[in-house]
Design an enzyme around this catalytic site. Structure first.
Site, PDB file in Angstrom:
ATOM      1  N   CYS A 107       0.846  -1.207   0.000  1.00  0.00           N
ATOM      2  CA  CYS A 107       0.000   0.000   0.000  1.00  0.00           C
ATOM      3  C   CYS A 107       0.874   1.247   0.000  1.00  0.00           C
ATOM      4  O   CYS A 107       0.591   2.218  -0.681  1.00  0.00           O
ATOM      5  CB  CYS A 107      -1.006   0.021   1.132  1.00  0.00           C
ATOM      6  SG  CYS A 107      -0.470  -0.542   2.724  1.00  0.00           S
ATOM      7  N   VAL A 111       0.775   4.158  -2.810  1.00  0.00           N
ATOM      8  CA  VAL A 111       0.230   5.485  -2.535  1.00  0.00           C
ATOM      9  C   VAL A 111       1.255   6.577  -2.835  1.00  0.00           C
ATOM     10  O   VAL A 111       0.912   7.643  -3.333  1.00  0.00           O
ATOM     11  CB  VAL A 111      -0.295   5.588  -1.079  1.00  0.00           C
ATOM     12  CG1 VAL A 111      -0.743   7.004  -0.766  1.00  0.00           C
ATOM     13  CG2 VAL A 111      -1.450   4.634  -0.881  1.00  0.00           C
TER      14      VAL A 111
END
Lengths: 457, 462
Positions: A107, A111
C-alpha cells in the site's frame, strides 16, 4: 468463550470489518512468486509487510520462506522508493543470486506512486541486472482486492515478463493451478502425466514449500517453474486456468499476448469439477482418458455411494477464498448436503454470480462477497449448521457454537497435512469425503446416548 | 559464505578482534531481514490489554496478520483477541479515511462497551494524512472513554520506534485512575506479556513476598489497572527494548524508580525477587523471599540436573527479537551445561551487545539483524544442536536437522519463573534429543571458516 462477543442481531456496519475472511494482496504475490524456480520474492515497502507475509506463510506451510524487502523508511515515503529498489536489486543479485527477482508493491509504495517499470528500466540501464537474470513485477495495492487478487496479479506478471511466441506450437498445455497447496499442484501434474500430457504449471510450489528434510537449508529448493518453461508458455497448445479469481487474468493476458486459447475452469475440488478438468485436458491435448483415471473416479463414486446416507441434508457453512468456495459448494451439493452459508472476504460480483448458479437448488442458501467471519457467525447463530468448513480462524466459531469443523483453505495455522495431501482430483475428493464423514460420525459418537452408541455404522 | 561489506561490523567473533560493533541500523534494502516494522512493535506491546478494543486503521492485511497470533493470555475479558479494522479501500485512499474511522469507532464502542480504544495508524494512514488525533479526541469526548491514537505508521522507523509509540499511548492512560489504597510495597510489572500465563507465575511470587502488583503492563492487562499504575512504588522492567522508555517517562512524570529484571533462568529469576526485597528494605520481606527462592529451587533443581546430564556439552544458537532476552538465555543454557556459540538479536543496542560479549565465551559469534543465510551458515560452522528463535527460524532449524525452541510469542509453555526454567529444560531436551534427528544427516563445516567442504557428523549418511 472468545466469540461470545458476537451478536445475533445483524446490524449494518460498513465501516468496520470484524474478523476478516481475507488478507492483503502482497502475500498472494509472494506465494505465487515462490512457485518460480530460483526466484526471490521482493516486497517493495516497509519491513513489516515482508516479515508478516513470511511468518504467515511459514505458519501455514511449516517451511522456511525466503523473501526480501525494500526496507522503506520515512525518507522513502517522501522521496519515493526508487533508491531503495535499485539498492535492493544490486544487493540481492550479489548476495542471494536468484535467477528471478519478483517485485510486488505494497500500500505504501502504491500510494507514494512508485513507478516500478521505470525503476526496473533504470536498473537495466545501469547494468544492475546481470545477463540471464530477470526482475519481474506486479502491482499489489493492499487496499484493492485481497490476497487472491495479489496471487492473480503475480501470475499475470509472469506472463507479461516471460511469455514469448516462437512461432512454432509446442506439444504442451499450460496449467495455471490457482491458489492451491503444493500437494494439489503435484496431484494436478500427476493427473496430466497419467494422461500422457506434457504440461507447464505456473506457478508451481511443489518441491518448494513441501521440500524434504535433507540436513541442509536450501535457499532455493528444487521445485518451481523455470524461466525456460515460462518462456515457452506462449507456444503451448492451450491454457487451463483453474479458478476465476486466481487464474483468469493470466490466461487472458497470455491469449492476448501470444494467442494461446484458454479455458477457465473451477478448481478441481470434487467429482464434477475434476470431471470437467480431465475432460478439458483430454480435448485440449487430444488424448484419451486412461483406464487408471477412470478407476480413480470409480473409487470416488463408490465411496460416495457408501457414505451418501450420512451426508443427506446436512447443513454446511463455509468461508474462505472464492475459487475454493465455488468448487467446494458444488461438491457438497453433489453429496446431497446443503451449503447454506458461504462467505468470502475477497470482493467481486463474479462470486455471487457463480454461487447463485452452484446453489440453485438450495433456496435457503445465503452467500456474500466482501463479507467477514463475524457475519458468518451471526448467520450461524440465527440458524445453526451441522458442519463448518474454512481456514483455521473457523475454530473460534466451531468451539463457540459446538459445530464439527473441517480445515480447508488459507491459512491453516494449527494443523499439518494440507501441504502433503491433495484436495484436488478424485483422490483429493476422497480425502475430503473421508474428512467430512469422519467429522459427522465423530460428532454422532460423541453426542448420542449410550444405548445408541453403535459399533457398526 | 561472505558476510556482506555493509554488515561486516554487525557480526563479531569474540576473541578475534577488538570490539567494534554496529547496530540499531536500518536493514539494507534487499535483505531477507527477520525484522518487522513500527506497527508490529506497537501492536505486540499493547495487544495483551484484554478489555480494550484494538482497531487497526488501514487495509485488512495489517489486522489479519496480527489477529490472535500472540498467546498473551487473559484471565477475564478477551476483546483483544478479535480482529477489528477499517479495511481501507481505494475510495478512502483518495478521499481520506477519517469518516470511516469515526463510524467504525462509534459502532465498536456501542457494540462492545470497551474500557478504552487503541487506534493503530498503518503506513497508508501516514501517507494519506488522516488526522488520527482529531478523530480520537472527538469520539472520546462523545463516548466518555479514552480513545487513544497509536502512531505506528510502519515506515516511521524500526520496531523499536513502535515500542515507543506504544509507551506514549500507555502514558495517556496512566495517571487517570485513583491511587488510594495502594500498598507502599507495590510494583508494576513492565514488559511481561503473559505469554503462556507467565505473568501469573510472577505475580504469585510477588504476592508471596508481600508485594502488591498494581498493573501488568501489559500482560493480562486491564485499562483500569494501568490507569492506576502511577501509584506504584517501583517499576520492574523486563523487556528493556520495549519498556525502558515507559519506565523513563514514568520516572520523569511520577518519580517512580525502576529495576531491570528478567524472569528467565534461576539466577535471574531469583535476582528479580531479591532486587525488589532489597529495594523495599524490609527484613521480613527479605526473609520471605529467601524462603520462597530456596523452596522453588529445591523443587526444580534435581530435575534440572537430570536434563543437564543429557544436554551437557551441546551447543546452542540464540536469535531473538530483543537482546535482553538473550542474556538470560545464555545463562539458562549454561545452567543446562550448554554453550551458546551463536547469539544475536533483531533490535539490540550497543550496550546490549557489549554486555553479551562479556557474558559469552571466546569464539562465540555475536550478530545483529541477521538473515537466514548467515544464520544457517553459523549454525553449521559451530555444529549447533539447538536453535532458539521465533516463527521464521523454526523451519530453518528443522531443515538443518537440529532441535528448536520458540522463545518468541509463539511459545505455548511458560518459560518464566523457576518452574519456567524446568519447562524450558524439558522443551530443550525433547527437541534436541528427539529421535527424528537420527534420520537425517547433520552437516557441519570443518573448523576453518568459509571452508565449503561439508562433513557429515552422523554415521548414517545418504
Amino acid at each position: 468463550m472468545l466469540l461470545r462477543h458476537t451478536d445475533k442481531e445483524i446490524k449494518e456496519r460498513s465501516a468496520l470489518t470484524v474478523n476478516p475472511a481475507k488478507t492483503c494482496q502482497p502475500i498472494g504475490a509472494m506465494y505465487a512468486a515462490l512457485g518460480i524456480h530460483n526466484c526471490l520474492p521482493h516486497s517493495h515497502g516497509s519491513q513489516g509487510c515482508c516479515a508478516y507475509h513470511r511468518s504467515t506463510l511459514t505458519r501455514h506451510y511449516k517451511e522456511p520462506v525466503m523473501a526480501s524487502t525494500s526496507s522503506f523508511t520515512e525518507g522513502a515515503s517522501v522521496f519515493g522508493g526508487q533508491a531503495n529498489l535499485l539498492e535492493a536489486i544490486q544487493y540481492i543479485f550479489t548476495v542471494y543470486n536468484p535467477d528471478v527477482i519478483a517485485v510486488h508493491t505494497t500500500c505504501l509504495s502504491e500510494v507514494i506512486g512508485d513507478d516500478i517499470p521505470q525503476i526496473l528500466a533504470r536498473a537495466r540501464e545501469d547494468g544492475e541486472i546481470p545477463e540471464g537474470k530477470y526482475v519481474i513485477h506486479c502491482n499489489t495495492p493492499s487496499f484493492v482486492g485481497s490476497h487472491v487478487t495479489g496471487f492473480a496479479n503475480m501470475v499475470k506478471g509472469m506472463v507479461h515478463y516471460f511469455a514469448e511466441s516462437g512461432g512454432k506450437k509446442l506439444d504442451q498445455i499450460n496449467i495455471i493451478p490457482g491458489w492451491v497447496e503444493p500437494s494439489d499442484m503435484r496431484e494436478i501434474k500427476r493427473l496430466a502425466r497419467e494422461m500422457g500430457v506434457t504440461t507447464v504449471m505456473f506457478p508451481d510450489t511443489s518441491d518448494v514449500l513441501d521440500a524434504p528434510l535433507t540436513g541442509r537449508h536450501q535457499f532455493y529448493p528444487k521445485g518451481g517453474v523455470t524461466v525456460k518453461e515460462l518462456q515457452s508458455i506462449g507456444d503451448s497448445m492451450g491454457t487451463i486456468a483453474l479458478g476465476h479469481f486466481a487464474s483468469s487474468a493470466a490466461a487472458e493476458a497470455l491469449d492476448a499476448k501470444c494467442n494461446v486459447p484458454y479455458e477457465i475452469l473451477d478448481i478441481p475440488y470434487g467429482l464434477l469439477a475434476t470431471d470437467r478438468f480431465i475432460d478439458t485436458l483430454r480435448r485440449m491435448a487430444k488424448v484419451e482418458v486412461p483406464e487408471s483415471i477412470n478407476a480413480e473416479r470409480g473409487r470416488l463414486v463408490d465411496a460416495i455411494s457408501d457414505m451418501q446416507s450420512y451426508f443427506y441434508g446436512k447443513r454446511v457453512a463455509l468461508f474462505g477464498d472464492p475459487d475454493q468456495l465455488v468448487a467446494l459448494s458444488e461438491f457438497l451439493v453433489t453429496l446431497n448436503m446443503r451449503p447454506v452459508y458461504v462467505v468470502t472476504g475477497t470482493p467481486g460480483k463474479k462470486f455471487e454470480e457463480q454461487m447463485s448458479r452452484v446453489l440453485e437448488e438450495i433456496p435457503e442458501a445465503k452467500f456474500k462477497q466482501a463479507g467477514d467471519i463475524y457475519l458468518l457467525h451471526q448467520w450461524i447463530k440465527n440458524e445453526p449448521v451441522d458442519l463448518l468448513m474454512g481456514n483455521t480462524y473457523g475454530k473460534f466459531i466451531a468451539r463457540d457454537e459446538d459445530i464439527p469443523f473441517i480445515r480447508i483453505g488459507f491459512p491453516i495455522l494449527d494443523r499439518i497435512g494440507h501441504s502433503y495431501f491433495p484436495t484436488v482430483g478424485y483422490i483429493g475428493a476422497l480425502r475430503l469425503v473421508e474428512k467430512i464423514l469422519g467429522a459427522i460420525m465423530d460428532r454422532q459418537d460423541r453426542d448420542c446416548p449410550e444405548e445408541s452408541f453403535e459399533l457398526v455404522m | 559464505m561472505k558476510v556482506l561489506d555493509g554488515r561486516k561490523k554487525q557480526v563479531f567473533r569474540k576473541g578475534e578482534a577488538p570490539f567494534e560493533f554496529d547496530c540499531e541500523k536500518q536493514s539494507l534494502a534487499g535483505s531477507v531481514s527477520q525484522r518487522a516494522c513500527v506497527f508490529c512493535g506497537s501492536r505486540v506491546v499493547l495487544y495483551p490489554i484484554a478489555d480494550a478494543v484494538h482497531l487497526v486503521h488501514g487495509p485488512a492485511g495489517c489486522a489479519a496478520y496480527t489477529w490472535d497470533i500472540r498467546g498473551a493470555l487473559s484471565s477475564g475479558p478477551e476483546l483483544h483477541r478479535l480482529s477489528f479494522s477499517t479495511d481501507l479501500r481505494e475510495y478512502e485512499v483518495i478521499h481520506g479515511g477519517e469518516p470511516k474511522l469515526y463510524q467504525a469507532l462509534i459502532q465498536l464502542i456501542e457494540r462492545y462497551r470497551p474500557e478504552a480504544v487503541f487506534v493503530y495508524g498503518t503506513c497508508i494512514v501516514g501517507v494519506i494524512g488522516d488526522d488520527l488525533e482529531a478523530v480520537c479526541k472527538k469520539v472520546s469526548a462523545l463516548k466518555g472513554i479514552p480513545v487513544i491514537p497509536v502512531h505506528s505508521e510502519g515506515f516511521k522507523g524500526t520496531k523499536k520506534d513502535g515500542y515507543k509509540a506504544a509507551c506514549a499511548a500507555l502514558m495517556q492512560l496512566i495517571g487517570r485512575g485513583p491511587t488510594d489504597g495502594i500498598s507502599k510495597y507495590s510494583v508494576n510489572i513492565l514488559g511481561d506479556y503473559n505469554l503462556a500465563g507467565e505473568i501469573w507465575i510472577i505475580k504469585d511470587y510477588y504476592r508471596r513476598m508481600g508485594v502488591e502488583v498494581v498493573a501488568g503492563i501489559t500482560g493480562d492487562g486491564r485499562v483500569k489497572e494501568i490507569e492506576r499504575a502511577h501509584g506504584a512504588a517501583l517499576n520492574l522492567v523486563q523487556c528493556s527494548g520495549s519498556m525502558n522508555y515507559l519506565a523513563k517517562l514514568m520516572k520523569e512524570k511520577y518519580g517512580i524508580h525502576s529495576l531491570q529484571v528478567s524472569y528467565f533462568g534461576i539466577e535471574d529469576m531469583a535476582e528479580a525477587l531479591y532486587g525488589v526485597a532489597r529495594f523495599f528494605k524490609d527484613a521480613e520481606m527479605m526473609k520471605r523471599t529467601q524462603e520462597l527462592v530456596s523452596g522453588e529451587i529445591r523443587a526444580v533443581y534435581p530435575k534440572l540436573l537430570e536434563y543437564r546430564k543429557a544436554l551437557a556439552g551441546k551447543k546452542a544458537a540464540v536469535y531473538v527479537g530483543g537482546a535482553f532476552k538473550a542474556f538470560s538465555l545464555v545463562k539458562a543454557l549454561r545452567l543446562l551445561g550448554m554453550e551458546t556459540v551463536v547469539v544475536g538479536s533483531q533490535t539490540g543496542s550497543k550496550q546490549d551487545y557489549a554486555l553479551l560479549k562479556e557474558l559469552c565465551d571466546d569464539g562465540t559469534i555475536i550478530v545483529d539483524d541477521s538473515n537466514p543465510v548467515e544464520l544457517s551458515h553459523f549454525i553449521r560452522e559451530k555444529n549447533v544442536s539447538l536453535f532458539i528463535g521465533g516463527v521464521k527460524e523454526r523451519p530453518i532449524a528443522y531443515k538443518l536437522g537440529i532441535g528448536f525452541c520458540d522463545h518468541n510469542h509463539e511459545r505455548k509453555i511458560a518459560l518464566a519463573g523457576f518452574v519456567g526454567m524446568l519447562n524450558f529444560a524439558a522443551e530443550v531436551y525433547q527437541s534436541v534429543m528427539s529421535p527424528v534427528w537420527q534420520f537425517t544427516p547433520r552437516y557441519m563445516q570443518s573448523e576453518t571458516r568459509g571452508d565449503v567442504h561439508d562433513e557429515c557428523s552422523r554415521t548414517v549418511c545418504p
